[in-house]
Design an enzyme around this catalytic site. Structure first.
Site, PDB file in Angstrom:
ATOM      1  N   GLU A  36      -0.424  -2.956  56.847  1.00  9.10           N
ATOM      2  CA  GLU A  36       0.374  -1.672  57.184  1.00  9.10           C
ATOM      3  C   GLU A  36       0.372  -1.317  58.597  1.00  9.10           C
ATOM      4  OE1 GLU A  36       2.491   0.624  56.545  1.00  9.10           O
ATOM      5  OE2 GLU A  36       3.022   0.554  54.287  1.00  9.10           O
ATOM      6  N   ARG A  68      -5.077  10.213  50.115  1.00  7.17           N
ATOM      7  CA  ARG A  68      -5.443   9.338  51.148  1.00  7.17           C
ATOM      8  C   ARG A  68      -4.396   9.492  52.068  1.00  7.17           C
ATOM      9  NH1 ARG A  68      -2.809   4.700  51.871  1.00  7.17           N
ATOM     10  NH2 ARG A  68      -2.077   3.454  50.166  1.00  7.17           N
ATOM     11  N   ASN A 124      -1.585   8.168  54.417  1.00  7.37           N
ATOM     12  CA  ASN A 124      -0.707   7.028  54.513  1.00  7.37           C
ATOM     13  C   ASN A 124       0.464   6.951  55.538  1.00  7.37           C
ATOM     14  OD1 ASN A 124      -0.179   4.770  52.892  1.00  7.37           O
ATOM     15  ND2 ASN A 124       1.942   5.727  52.381  1.00  7.37           N
ATOM     16  N   ASN A 173       5.859   8.287  53.503  1.00 10.25           N
ATOM     17  CA  ASN A 173       5.822   6.958  54.178  1.00 10.25           C
ATOM     18  C   ASN A 173       6.741   6.932  55.387  1.00 10.25           C
ATOM     19  OD1 ASN A 173       4.654   4.351  54.234  1.00 10.25           O
ATOM     20  ND2 ASN A 173       5.168   4.109  51.969  1.00 10.25           N
ATOM     21  N   ASP A 223       9.786   1.558  52.665  1.00  5.55           N
ATOM     22  CA  ASP A 223       8.235   1.725  52.832  1.00  5.55           C
ATOM     23  C   ASP A 223       8.300   2.070  54.519  1.00  5.55           C
ATOM     24  OD1 ASP A 223       5.484   1.408  53.283  1.00  5.55           O
ATOM     25  OD2 ASP A 223       5.511  -0.047  51.685  1.00  5.55           O
TER      26      ASP A 223
END
Length: 285
Positions: A17, A100, A102, A148, A197
């Site tokens: 990522e 968490r 992201n 995202n 994403d």
């Protein structure tokens, strides 16, 4: 089939990522969230370095004062790219212990925008935050399954942000002081495409989106119309960033985890897509 190159290296990413092009050393940096690890590709030599991180790491961005800023599971930290020393600054979500961080990007003013998600994928506890040089995260939007892919229009007036779980990419008007207007659905992924994403905007103000579970990357015009889709031999394509000396190469990350076994799961791809990108802005703090 898409014309692409797979970067040769010894390991693939379980959850690659957050690609970041650093012009200062002509290198691409990206993370493997769950390894957890930080990767660096030296473009001139093709050498790839990989360093273990102390906990899951969602992203890195550059700092105006030098070094990197990183989003870890427990919070935001300064990260020395030479020594990998970590200096934790702030925990944005002490009230959400299962979350968490992201994905993140920095806007043209040097303000950091980042999201979060429930690491168990059980609740809609993800949120969108902004943080300026004062190092104080401010919650801007809430109720995400998977926050995202922040990205910004060329003129900085709009923020694109995704709830991957709902397959929706939203667009927000951004004010001068870093405030945002109401979320407006910009586009919705067809289930056959997978899930939206990570994202980036090119020099023509078009939005590139990685397809998690869709094995592709697509380009959309400023009105949300799909212009093209480029298939890749990885089931979970995760994010993208333009790099190279002329910002004319598109680097694309992917994930090996939860994949049915597509040939290049977890690979780092590089593509010539016929258009350039925009330079990344460093965080002002």
């Amino acid at each position: 089939m898409t014309d692409f190159e797979i970067i040769a290296r010894d390991e693939v990413d379980q959850l690659g990522e957050g690609p970041l092009w650093r012009a200062a050393d002509q290198s691409l940096w990206w993370v493997d969230i769950v390894a957890p690890a930080l990767n660096r590709l030296a473009v001139a030599t093709g050498a790839v370095e990989r360093w273990a991180m102390p906990e899951p790491i969602g992203w890195v961005v550059e700092r105006a004062g030098g070094g990197l800023l990183a989003g870890f599971r427990s919070g935001i930290a300064a990260l020395d790219p030479d020594t990998r020393a970590v200096d934790f600054w702030v925990a944005p979500e002490p009230d959400r212990p299962h979350n968490r961080l992201n994905d993140a990007k920095v806007d043209a003013t040097g303000r950091l925008w980042f999201g979060s998600k429930d690491d168990r994928d059980l609740t809609d506890s993800g949120a969108l935050y902004a943080m300026g040089a004062d190092r104080r995260p401010r919650r801007q939007d809430d109720g995400y399954q998977v926050a995202n892919g922040p990205a910004f229009s060329r003129n900085g007036q709009f923020l694109y942000h995704t709830d991957s779980g709902r397959r929706i990419v939203y667009r927000f008007a951004v004010g001068d002081e870093g405030t945002i207007g109401e979320s407006v659905p910009f586009l919705t992924f067809d289930p056959a495409w997978g899930y939206p994403d990570g994202m980036t905007v090119d020099a023509q103000d078009c939005l590139w989106i990685a397809h998690w579970g869709g094995g592709a990357i697509s380009r959309f015009d400023p009105d949300g119309r799909r212009m093209l889709t480029l298939p890749l031999p990885a089931h979970n394509v995760t994010s993208c960033a333009f790099g190279g000396a002329a910002l004319d190469r598109l680097y694309v990350t992917s994930a090996a985890m939860t994949s049915p076994g597509t040939p290049a799961d977890g690979a780092l791809f590089v593509l010539d897509v016929g258009v350039g990108g925009c330079p990344a802005t460093a965080f002002a703090g």
